[in-house]
Design a protein around this motif. Structure first.
Motif, mmCIF file in Angstrom:
data_model
loop_
_atom_site.group_PDB
_atom_site.id
_atom_site.type_symbol
_atom_site.label_atom_id
_atom_site.label_comp_id
_atom_site.label_asym_id
_atom_site.label_seq_id
_atom_site.Cartn_x
_atom_site.Cartn_y
_atom_site.Cartn_z
ATOM 1 N N ALA A 344 0.832 -1.208 0.000
ATOM 2 C CA ALA A 344 0.000 0.000 0.000
ATOM 3 C C ALA A 344 0.866 1.256 0.000
ATOM 4 N N LEU A 345 1.930 1.242 0.772
ATOM 5 C CA LEU A 345 2.843 2.395 0.826
ATOM 6 C C LEU A 345 3.566 2.583 -0.505
ATOM 7 N N GLU A 346 4.030 1.491 -1.091
ATOM 8 C CA GLU A 346 4.795 1.566 -2.343
ATOM 9 C C GLU A 346 3.941 2.048 -3.514
ATOM 10 N N LYS A 347 2.660 1.858 -3.393
ATOM 11 C CA LYS A 347 1.742 2.228 -4.474
ATOM 12 C C LYS A 347 1.655 3.747 -4.656
ATOM 13 N N TYR A 348 2.030 4.495 -3.598
ATOM 14 C CA TYR A 348 1.889 5.957 -3.642
ATOM 15 C C TYR A 348 3.200 6.628 -3.229
ATOM 16 N N TYR A 352 4.188 8.805 0.333
ATOM 17 C CA TYR A 352 4.868 8.102 1.428
ATOM 18 C C TYR A 352 6.313 7.784 1.055
ATOM 19 N N LYS A 353 7.151 7.831 2.066
ATOM 20 C CA LYS A 353 8.550 7.420 1.890
ATOM 21 C C LYS A 353 8.882 6.395 2.964
ATOM 22 N N ILE A 354 9.115 5.159 2.555
ATOM 23 C CA ILE A 354 9.504 4.108 3.502
ATOM 24 C C ILE A 354 10.934 4.384 3.947
ATOM 25 N N LYS A 419 -5.114 -5.080 6.946
ATOM 26 C CA LYS A 419 -5.854 -4.676 5.742
ATOM 27 C C LYS A 419 -6.534 -3.323 5.952
ATOM 28 N N LYS A 420 -7.038 -3.087 7.151
ATOM 29 C CA LYS A 420 -7.690 -1.815 7.447
ATOM 30 C C LYS A 420 -6.691 -0.666 7.359
ATOM 31 N N LEU A 421 -5.481 -0.897 7.881
ATOM 32 C CA LEU A 421 -4.447 0.135 7.792
ATOM 33 C C LEU A 421 -4.062 0.371 6.339
ATOM 34 N N ALA A 422 -3.903 -0.696 5.571
ATOM 35 C CA ALA A 422 -3.537 -0.560 4.156
ATOM 36 C C ALA A 422 -4.602 0.229 3.392
ATOM 37 N N ALA A 423 -5.855 -0.035 3.717
ATOM 38 C CA ALA A 423 -6.941 0.686 3.049
ATOM 39 C C ALA A 423 -6.910 2.168 3.409
ATOM 40 N N TYR A 424 -6.599 2.464 4.669
ATOM 41 C CA TYR A 424 -6.508 3.868 5.078
ATOM 42 C C TYR A 424 -5.317 4.555 4.403
ATOM 43 N N ILE A 425 -4.194 3.852 4.303
ATOM 44 C CA ILE A 425 -3.017 4.401 3.614
ATOM 45 C C ILE A 425 -3.397 4.803 2.181
#
Length: 433
Positions: A344-348, A352-354, A419-425
């Motif tokens: 989810a983070l990598e998608k945007y 976001y910066k990991i 999954k809930k966190l990923a959806a919020y991200i």
């Protein structure tokens, strides 16, 4: 007002505990098994306490497949206490083994009179010329451990064999290539933190360069696994000591577990007398940090919090009941949850910066910065945290020393929570900039 069902808590520790474990523990705290006393009121020397302790040790050994030639100790003092304990105990082992080698070289057989002045002179020379403790510094906690060792024995005996900041622009976030590690010859131990909670760095596996080549051959490896224990299979035979605080994946704050190879305990190796260590200018540890003492007393040398051991034991029973393949099943879930959040983070990438390098990303502590808003990182992260809290996603603020966002993906986080966190991200990344 929120209920437990409304909240998914991603705090780094103390961490979320299974609700059914807490409910059973709450009952036990008032009246344990119809005894009329709460578990915290029962003596740590009672049969009840001994049974709880022994069951927890046995269940831990079962879940992780701990070999019979290892001992499990329940201690106090947390991971920070073990920064000291590992130094005290393993420097002691180094001294005793060096002493036995000197006796052998001098041709003095066991039971014969030992010329103390000669032994002392040889040991002093060995300490000055050979004693080293190696540290792989890959984050805040291994750095603190190395600093504690330098405080106890002196910086001249501490070798930072690898410092991740040197390969990552002065910051933690990578693990240096093994070929660059400057390991000492026969150090008292090689110490590393398997998962750095603050910096989101995890060793992807056991370092090849530290693997054992045979029985008791190879480096003496010590690992802090406080924040990733029980989340993946461990090649325990490669380690001399593993320790971990309970408050991440095992239970509640208050107990620390040590898994130690029995060859580092009496009768396999003696503990040097304090008088000898004093003459050698080496530190003498508190008796409550002595592995020999704790092992000899079945972890009950002093008053151990049996209630905390009970909670850990219930977490283990829960895991054994739910996972037929034990830690292997838990590892698959942990990996899948981490993958869900990272993807989810990598998608945007514009939002976001990991923080850590992909080669060393932690599955347990997912650290990232939010860059979504045009007004900057601070505003972006405040907005991200506010929105997350409104959705029941809490405990996401990064460590005070580094800032940012940190999602701690411990075993108690359900798949639905990840999954809930990923959806919020994803939804936050799609919101207006």
């Amino acid at each position: 007002m929120s209920t437990r069902a409304d909240i998914t808590y991603f705090g780094a520790g103390p961490a979320l505990l299974p609700t059914n474990v807490l409910e059973k523990a709450a009952e036990s705290l008032v009246n344990y098994n119809g005894t009329g006393l709460g578990l915290a009121e029962h003596s740590h020397r009672s049969e009840i306490a001994t049974r709880i302790l022994n069951e927890a040790k046995a269940d831990l050994a079962t879940f992780l497949d701990i070999p019979d030639d290892y001992e499990v100790l329940f201690m106090q003092g947390g991971g920070s206490g073990e920064f000291s304990a590992t130094v005290y105990n393993l420097v002691g082992v180094w001294v005793e083994r060096r002493k036995q080698k000197i006796l052998k070289d001098l041709g003095i057989k066991e039971g014969k009179d030992i010329p103390e002045d000669v032994i002392l002179k040889e040991l002093e020379k060995a300490v000055q010329d050979e004693l080293k403790i190696d540290y792989l510094v890959t984050g805040s906690w291994s750095l603190k451990a190395s600093q504690e060792a330098a405080r106890l024995v002196g910086p001249e005996y501490v070798n930072v064999a690898a410092d991740a900041r040197k390969v990552n622009d002065g910051k933690f976030g990578k693990i240096p290539e093994e070929s660059s590690w400057k390991l000492s010859k026969n150090p008292a131990m090689v110490y590393y933190c398997d998962n750095e909670t603050v910096d989101g760095v995890e060793f992807p596996g056991f370092p090849e360069i530290l693997k054992q080549t045979g029985d008791d051959e190879g480096p003496i490896v010590v690992a802090d696994m406080s924040s990733n224990i029980l989340s993946r299979r461990i090649p325990i035979k490669n380690f001399s000591v593993i320790f971990f605080g309970a408050q991440k994946n095992l239970g509640s704050t208050g107990i620390t577990v040590v898994i130690i190879k029995k060859s580092f305990l009496p009768p396999a190796v003696a503990t040097p007398p304090p008088t000898l260590l004093r003459k050698l200018g080496l530190p003498i540890g508190p008796i409550v940090l002595s592995y020999e003492t704790i092992a000899k007393n079945n972890s009950l040398y002093n008053t151990l919090s049996i209630f905390d051991v009970y909670i850990a034991g219930q977490v283990l029973k829960n895991s054994l009941a739910n996972f037929p393949n034990k830690v292997d099943d838990q590892e698959k879930i942990a990996n899948d949850k981490a993958k869900t959040i990272y993807e989810a983070l990598e998608k945007y990438p514009e939002s976001y910066k990991i923080v850590p390098d992909k080669s060393a990303r932690s599955r347990m502590n997912i650290c990232f910065r939010v860059t979504h808003l045009a007004s900057g990182v601070d505003d972006s992260e405040k907005a991200f945290l506010k929105g997350a809290t409104e959705q029941g996603l809490t405990g996401l603020k990064g460590h005070r020393s580094v800032g940012g966002i940190r999602a701690s993906n411990y075993n108690s986080i359900p798949v639905e929570g990840a999954k809930k966190l990923a959806a919020y991200i994803e939804s936050f990344a799609k919101s207006p900039k």
